[in-house]
Enzyme design. Sequence first.
Site, PDB file in Angstrom:
ATOM      1  N   ILE A   1       0.834  -1.197   0.000  1.00  0.00           N
ATOM      2  CA  ILE A   1       0.000   0.000   0.000  1.00  0.00           C
ATOM      3  C   ILE A   1       0.868   1.246   0.000  1.00  0.00           C
ATOM      4  CG2 ILE A   1      -1.911  -1.161   1.186  1.00  0.00           C
ATOM      5  CD1 ILE A   1      -0.819  -0.005   3.830  1.00  0.00           C
TER       6      ILE A   1
ATOM      7  N   HIS B   1      -4.365  -4.300  -2.557  1.00  0.00           N
ATOM      8  CA  HIS B   1      -4.826  -3.901  -1.222  1.00  0.00           C
ATOM      9  C   HIS B   1      -4.918  -2.391  -1.083  1.00  0.00           C
ATOM     10  CE1 HIS B   1      -3.437  -8.067   0.480  1.00  0.00           C
ATOM     11  NE2 HIS B   1      -4.519  -8.143  -0.254  1.00  0.00           N
TER      12      HIS B   1
ATOM     13  N   ASN C   1      12.093 -14.946  -1.329  1.00  0.00           N
ATOM     14  CA  ASN C   1      11.660 -14.507  -0.001  1.00  0.00           C
ATOM     15  C   ASN C   1      12.693 -14.984   1.020  1.00  0.00           C
ATOM     16  OD1 ASN C   1       9.290 -13.171   1.237  1.00  0.00           O
ATOM     17  ND2 ASN C   1       9.192 -15.011   2.478  1.00  0.00           N
TER      18      ASN C   1
END
Length: 260
Positions: free
Chosen positions: A116, A134, A233
């Site tokens: 965001i 989002h 990740n």
Amino acid sequence: MTIDQAGDLTGADDAAAVQRLKQMIEASASVVVFTGAGISTESGIPDFRGPNGLWTRNQPIDFRDFSASSETRRESWRRKFRTEDTFAAAKPNQGHLAIAELVRRGKAGTVITQNIDGLHQASGIAEGRIIELHGSTHHAACLDCGQRHELAPIRRAFLADETLPLCEGCGGMVKTATISFGQAMPEREVARAEAASMACDLFLAIGSSLVVYPAAGLPLLAKQNGARLVILNRTATELDLHGDLVIHGEIGPILEAAVS
Ligand code: NAD
Ligand code: ZN
């Protein structure tokens, strides 16, 4: 550390993983990049589930509670303005810049993000190529009519006496334009993200624990439609067993090396 498709350790080091990622990008005609909070930690924005995670310190506010209680709305705006300086000070890091370079070269046409923070836009990628699943923390929206509201006047009134913002257009409740737990996902963005995932031949999932659905379903959708899947990740994700290449490492240096 690299893990092959069967989930076995290959013993390959980061350099080998970078080399493999580079080859996969070169062989691809159309990459979709999908990012989560992990890409922005190097820019100083904590992720949600890590030790310094925002949720490790504060329970997330559910959408129903926001709608039902003015005190919860106040708490939500207090948190928003407490964290605003962190978001305002954040700059794109080498990971964001490497993705922007893939877009500039025409390799990647779409960047889907759970974030965001607006850092993909700040890295120079055109708004139209970014899908914010989002929403964005940089503005607010009316929950009834959807009208966009800027934060500066909301902040002034709220910091003065905790006045809760209402829509000038329809009187509805105004909330940061992010998607909370319990809040419906934005249909148009989800549809665009699904279409892009189905059309790509290489899907890069970067910095997400891949547990939040429906966003975490996109890598599988891409795979089912013939794409190869790379997961980058620091820690293991829910979908590692599905990855054609899984790299557990630091996003910025690895992406920069793979795109150089
Ligand atoms: P998450 O917190 O669940 O997962 C982030 C993952 O990134 C973790 O697995 C962590 O190990 C990894 N990571 C963190 N820093 C890393 C680094 N430098 N290199 C490699 N890996 C690293 O985040 P999520 O899956 O995106 O889901 C959380 C939700 O919270 C998102 O939907 C998003 O909307 C929201 N969120 C957004 C921001 C932001 O905009 N920057 C920040 C926090 C949370
Ligand atoms: Zn309204």
